[in-house]
Design a protein around this motif. Structure first.
Motif, PDB file in Angstrom:
ATOM      1  N   LEU A 158       0.868  -1.179   0.000  1.00 19.95           N
ATOM      2  CA  LEU A 158       0.000   0.000   0.000  1.00 19.95           C
ATOM      3  C   LEU A 158       0.900   1.223   0.000  1.00 19.95           C
ATOM      4  N   TRP A 159       0.873   1.977  -1.079  1.00 16.88           N
ATOM      5  CA  TRP A 159       1.783   3.113  -1.254  1.00 16.88           C
ATOM      6  C   TRP A 159       0.950   4.357  -1.520  1.00 16.88           C
ATOM      7  N   PHE A 160       0.974   5.283  -0.569  1.00 17.03           N
ATOM      8  CA  PHE A 160       0.247   6.544  -0.719  1.00 17.03           C
ATOM      9  C   PHE A 160       1.084   7.532  -1.518  1.00 17.03           C
ATOM     10  N   ASP A 161       0.441   8.163  -2.482  1.00 16.24           N
ATOM     11  CA  ASP A 161       1.059   9.203  -3.322  1.00 16.24           C
ATOM     12  C   ASP A 161       2.381   8.722  -3.931  1.00 16.24           C
ATOM     13  N   GLY A 162       2.390   7.507  -4.399  1.00 12.57           N
ATOM     14  CA  GLY A 162       3.571   6.927  -5.015  1.00 12.57           C
ATOM     15  C   GLY A 162       3.345   6.637  -6.483  1.00 12.57           C
ATOM     16  N   PRO A 163       4.031   5.636  -7.000  1.00  9.44           N
ATOM     17  CA  PRO A 163       3.896   5.299  -8.419  1.00  9.44           C
ATOM     18  C   PRO A 163       2.499   4.760  -8.728  1.00  9.44           C
ATOM     19  N   ARG A 164       2.090   4.925  -9.973  1.00  7.43           N
ATOM     20  CA  ARG A 164       0.747   4.502 -10.377  1.00  7.43           C
ATOM     21  C   ARG A 164       0.753   3.200 -11.167  1.00  7.43           C
ATOM     22  N   VAL A 165       1.910   2.599 -11.347  1.00 12.88           N
ATOM     23  CA  VAL A 165       2.037   1.364 -12.109  1.00 12.88           C
ATOM     24  C   VAL A 165       2.389   0.252 -11.124  1.00 12.88           C
ATOM     25  N   ALA A 166       1.611  -0.859 -11.164  1.00 10.07           N
ATOM     26  CA  ALA A 166       1.800  -1.939 -10.194  1.00 10.07           C
ATOM     27  C   ALA A 166       3.216  -2.509 -10.231  1.00 10.07           C
ATOM     28  N   ALA A 167       3.808  -2.606 -11.401  1.00  8.37           N
ATOM     29  CA  ALA A 167       5.177  -3.134 -11.498  1.00  8.37           C
ATOM     30  C   ALA A 167       6.153  -2.249 -10.735  1.00  8.37           C
ATOM     31  N   ASP A 168       5.978  -0.925 -10.809  1.00  7.98           N
ATOM     32  CA  ASP A 168       6.842  -0.005 -10.065  1.00  7.98           C
ATOM     33  C   ASP A 168       6.579  -0.097  -8.563  1.00  7.98           C
ATOM     34  N   VAL A 169       5.322  -0.297  -8.188  1.00 11.14           N
ATOM     35  CA  VAL A 169       4.972  -0.432  -6.771  1.00 11.14           C
ATOM     36  C   VAL A 169       5.680  -1.647  -6.178  1.00 11.14           C
ATOM     37  N   CYS A 170       5.611  -2.774  -6.867  1.00 13.82           N
ATOM     38  CA  CYS A 170       6.229  -4.008  -6.353  1.00 13.82           C
ATOM     39  C   CYS A 170       7.747  -3.954  -6.361  1.00 13.82           C
ATOM     40  N   ALA A 171       8.307  -3.287  -7.349  1.00 15.18           N
ATOM     41  CA  ALA A 171       9.767  -3.185  -7.442  1.00 15.18           C
ATOM     42  C   ALA A 171      10.334  -2.092  -6.541  1.00 15.18           C
ATOM     43  N   GLY A 172       9.458  -1.277  -5.946  1.00 16.71           N
ATOM     44  CA  GLY A 172       9.913  -0.207  -5.060  1.00 16.71           C
ATOM     45  C   GLY A 172      10.471   0.992  -5.787  1.00 16.71           C
ATOM     46  N   ARG A 173      10.098   1.169  -7.064  1.00 15.55           N
ATOM     47  CA  ARG A 173      10.563   2.313  -7.854  1.00 15.55           C
ATOM     48  C   ARG A 173       9.529   3.423  -7.803  1.00 15.55           C
ATOM     49  N   ASN A 174       9.927   4.558  -7.293  1.00 13.69           N
ATOM     50  CA  ASN A 174       9.008   5.695  -7.284  1.00 13.69           C
ATOM     51  C   ASN A 174       9.270   6.524  -8.522  1.00 13.69           C
ATOM     52  N   THR A 175       8.401   6.404  -9.498  1.00  8.75           N
ATOM     53  CA  THR A 175       8.564   7.116 -10.767  1.00  8.75           C
ATOM     54  C   THR A 175       7.760   8.404 -10.800  1.00  8.75           C
ATOM     55  N   VAL A 176       7.138   8.753  -9.681  1.00 12.03           N
ATOM     56  CA  VAL A 176       6.286   9.941  -9.632  1.00 12.03           C
ATOM     57  C   VAL A 176       7.095  11.121  -9.102  1.00 12.03           C
ATOM     58  N   GLN A 177       7.025  12.217  -9.824  1.00  8.63           N
ATOM     59  CA  GLN A 177       7.651  13.441  -9.340  1.00  8.63           C
ATOM     60  C   GLN A 177       6.822  13.986  -8.182  1.00  8.63           C
ATOM     61  N   PRO A 178       7.462  14.514  -7.153  1.00 10.61           N
ATOM     62  CA  PRO A 178       6.682  15.050  -6.036  1.00 10.61           C
ATOM     63  C   PRO A 178       5.827  16.234  -6.497  1.00 10.61           C
ATOM     64  N   ILE A 179       4.535  16.030  -6.525  1.00 11.63           N
ATOM     65  CA  ILE A 179       3.610  17.100  -6.893  1.00 11.63           C
ATOM     66  C   ILE A 179       2.557  17.208  -5.808  1.00 11.63           C
ATOM     67  N   PRO A 180       2.141  18.421  -5.479  1.00 11.98           N
ATOM     68  CA  PRO A 180       1.103  18.559  -4.453  1.00 11.98           C
ATOM     69  C   PRO A 180      -0.223  18.012  -4.979  1.00 11.98           C
ATOM     70  N   ARG A 181      -0.877  17.224  -4.154  1.00 12.65           N
ATOM     71  CA  ARG A 181      -2.167  16.645  -4.528  1.00 12.65           C
ATOM     72  C   ARG A 181      -3.224  17.111  -3.539  1.00 12.65           C
ATOM     73  N   ARG A 182      -4.402  17.347  -4.057  1.00 12.61           N
ATOM     74  CA  ARG A 182      -5.489  17.780  -3.172  1.00 12.61           C
ATOM     75  C   ARG A 182      -6.001  16.621  -2.330  1.00 12.61           C
ATOM     76  N   GLN A 183      -6.197  15.474  -2.956  1.00  8.93           N
ATOM     77  CA  GLN A 183      -6.674  14.303  -2.235  1.00  8.93           C
ATOM     78  C   GLN A 183      -5.588  13.227  -2.266  1.00  8.93           C
ATOM     79  N   PRO A 184      -5.490  12.471  -1.175  1.00 12.67           N
ATOM     80  CA  PRO A 184      -4.504  11.386  -1.156  1.00 12.67           C
ATOM     81  C   PRO A 184      -4.819  10.337  -2.218  1.00 12.67           C
ATOM     82  N   GLU A 185      -3.771   9.788  -2.785  1.00 14.69           N
ATOM     83  CA  GLU A 185      -3.892   8.752  -3.805  1.00 14.69           C
ATOM     84  C   GLU A 185      -3.233   7.489  -3.253  1.00 14.69           C
TER      85      GLU A 185
END
Length: 194
Positions: free
Chosen positions: A103-130
């Protein structure tokens, strides 16, 4: 007097509609209706692990207002008929192994990246948690889903977690059970399959 009674009865008649609208107002949204990957296989793997004790749950960037214990409790409550107990684990960088829920909050949006522990998301402010949720076998994703909370409240985040886990591990009772009559599968609810 009749005018008051008429207004009062109309107001009472509208209460169920207002309650329904209030309940739906805080629903999370998901990218796609169904998880990416094989959610049935993810549930089968989870079912096999439940009998052996707590199931590892890798938590990343959990909001302070929710905390690890409440996050895994919410995840377990969304999975029907299995009653898993999740054990929050911390995975050191570079060491990814075993079957686990991530379970990764505000992290990568691709399951392969989530499982591999790669954060490919640039830090951007979000209104609602993802939330990106995935069932992982080592660095490989079996299934994953991404959802966005309705707002940043604790209740909205809990709802996001339990609905994401419910979608990630859908109930397969109807498909797994039923009576076989000479090649016809009779399932609960009166459906018949060939």
């Amino acid at each position: 007097m009749r005018a008051r009674v008429g207004r009062r009865s109309r107001a009472l008649a509208a209460l169920p509609l207002l309650a329904w609208l209030a309940a739906c107002a805080g629903e999370p949204s998901f990218r796609g209706a169904e998880p990416i990957g094989d959610a049935r296989l993810a549930r089968a793997h989870l079912r096999a692990m439940v009998d052996n004790g707590p199931v590892p749950a890798e938590l990343r960037q959990v909001p302070e207002s929710l905390g690890p214990a409440d996050t895994v409790r919410a995840a377990a409550s969304g999975i029907q008929f299995l009653k898993p107990v999740f054990d929050p684990v911390v995975v050191p960088p570079g060491r990814i192994e075993g079957a686990r829920l991530v379970l990764w909050f505000d992290g990568p949006r691709v399951a392969a990246d989530v499982c591999a522990g790669r954060n490919t998301v640039q830090p951007i402010p979000r209104r609602q948690p993802e939330l990106s949720a995935a069932w992982c076998e080592g660095p490989n994703a079996v299934a994953g889903i991404v959802g966005v909370a309705a707002d940043s409240s604790r209740a909205a985040m809990e709802r996001l977690v339990w609905q994401a886990s419910g979608r990630l591990f859908p109930d397969t009772y109807v498909d797994d059970t039923g009576l076989d009559f000479w090649g016809m599968k009779v399932r609960p609810g009166g459906s018949v399959g060939f």
